[in-house]
Design an enzyme around this catalytic site. Structure first.
Site, PDB file in Angstrom:
ATOM      1  N   CYS A 163       0.839  -1.206   0.000  1.00 58.51           N
ATOM      2  CA  CYS A 163       0.000   0.000   0.000  1.00 58.51           C
ATOM      3  C   CYS A 163       0.872   1.252   0.000  1.00 58.51           C
ATOM      4  O   CYS A 163       1.443   1.628   1.028  1.00 58.51           O
ATOM      5  CB  CYS A 163      -0.913   0.000   1.223  1.00 58.51           C
ATOM      6  N   CYS A 200      -0.452   4.087   2.251  1.00 58.14           N
ATOM      7  CA  CYS A 200      -0.225   3.878   3.684  1.00 58.14           C
ATOM      8  C   CYS A 200       1.244   4.106   4.039  1.00 58.14           C
ATOM      9  O   CYS A 200       1.560   4.675   5.083  1.00 58.14           O
ATOM     10  CB  CYS A 200      -0.568   2.447   4.100  1.00 58.14           C
ATOM     11  N   ASP A 201       2.153   3.608   3.212  1.00 58.93           N
ATOM     12  CA  ASP A 201       3.553   3.498   3.632  1.00 58.93           C
ATOM     13  C   ASP A 201       4.535   4.350   2.844  1.00 58.93           C
ATOM     14  O   ASP A 201       5.707   4.433   3.230  1.00 58.93           O
ATOM     15  CB  ASP A 201       4.002   2.026   3.532  1.00 58.93           C
TER      16      ASP A 201
END
Ligand code: NAP
Length: 316
Positions: free
Chosen positions: A137, A140-141
């Site tokens: 992701c 997200c990261d």
């Protein structure tokens, strides 16, 4: 009915574009639908940084933001969104029973929109180093890789879109693909090929993820020459497609050999009153707009199904 068992007319499993569009339509039909969010409110779309192909947003829209807008609109008309996860279904008698993390639901109709999950490479070190350099992701990261080296695996739209997103943070982004041709659309390919931070390694697979505390190195193999090599990197993002989240429905709903639920043109599964929409039932298009459309269609059909049931009961 026990205390933690609730009876609803329409239960929607999943809260991606299909689930929340179904909720909007079912709410406007005054069916007071309940949405069980599953693991991720907004589904996979919420993990996408920018969605540029959902009509009505000429500048693009954040995936999480679009999910929140869908939710807000559905709730405005009376849908209830519960942060809960369905674990088991029983379609043997009506109302149908759904067991969740927090209790049980009895539902007169069900719309399954449980989507799909990212595929794994299934190579040594991948599982151990997930969250320590390995990710599925970018939204997200991506931020964690500011001024770091990142590798992307995959050759489809997701790999290219997310690679371009990560160029915002990373010092370099190397896309590794197992063939020498990409599935990704021409616009994304051109953007990536012209980007100064992007590099490409073709005809190559990652065979091992190496690192103790965190990812440091990838082992690579050229599939044409069989030559093996290593590649130092701080991050590995894997975008190699998805698998439908249909395990719970095995033996209960008809599905194809890949696990996608089979529906007819009215979004009906083989069980009366159980509908499916979005990526769980769509191995072909898998777009936010097509999922939203399927969700709306499923809710319209669920409404008709419930009306027909009521008519039958009132005549009986
Ligand atoms: P995809 O189109 O199925 O592409 C998966 C990629 O991963 C392919 O290039 C495939 O290689 C590679 N791959 C699969 N298994 C692999 C393995 N074990 N090892 C190495 N590589 C592997 O999946 P996606 O990119 O997630 O896209 C899914 C759908 O969403 C598509 O319909 C796409 O158009 C859509 N989408 C659209 C947008 C957009 O329009 N902006 C953005 C994201 C996704 P091969 O090519 O060799 O098979």
């Amino acid at each position: 009915m026990s205390d933690n068992e609730k009876h609803v007319k329409v239960l929607i499993l999943g809260s991606g574009p299909a689930g929340l569009s179904a909720a909007l339509y079912a709410a406007r039909a005054e069916l007071a639908p309940v949405v069980l969010t599953g693991m991720q409110l907004g589904g996979q779309a919420a993990l996408t940084h920018t969605i540029e192909n959902y009509p009505g947003f000429p500048e693009g829209v954040g995936g999480a933001q679009l999910g929140e807008l869908f939710q807000k609109q559905a709730e405005f008309f009376g849908a209830k969104v519960e942060f809960d996860l369905a674990n088991a279904v029983d379609f043997s008698q009506r109302p149908y029973k759904v067991t969740t993390d927090s209790g049980e639901y009895l539902a007169d109709s069900i719309i399954v929109t449980t989507g799909a999950s990212p595929n794994k490479l299934e190579i040594p070190g991948e599982f151990e180093l997930t969250g320590r350099g390995v990710s599925y992701c970018a939204t997200c990261d991506g931020w964690f890789f500011k001024d770091k080296r990142v590798v992307i695996v995959g050759g489809g739209d997701s790999a290219f879109e997310e690679a371009l997103f990560i160029t915002r943070y990373a010092s370099s982004v190397t896309l590794i693909h197992r063939r020498d041709e990409f599935r990704a659309g021409a616009i994304l390919q051109n953007r990536a090929k012209e980007h100064p931070k992007m590099n490409f390694i073709l005809n190559t697979i990652v065979t091992e993820v190496v690192g103790t505390e965190k990812l440091t190195t990838l082992k690579l193999k050229n599939v044409v020459t069989n030559e093996e090599s290593t590649f130092d990197t701080d991050g590995l993002f894997i975008f190699i497609g998805h698998t439908p989240n249909s395990q719970m429905f095995k033996g209960k709903l008809d599905m194809n050999e890949l696990g996608y639920l089979k529906v007819n043109d009215k979004m009906e599964t083989n069980v009366p009153g159980v509908f499916a929409a979005g990526e769980i039932a769509d191995p072909t298009f898998r777009q936010v707009v097509t999922s939203a459309g399927m969700g709306a269609a499923a809710a319209i059909q669920a409404t008709r199904y419930l009306e027909a049931q009521e008519t039958t009961h009132s005549q009986a």
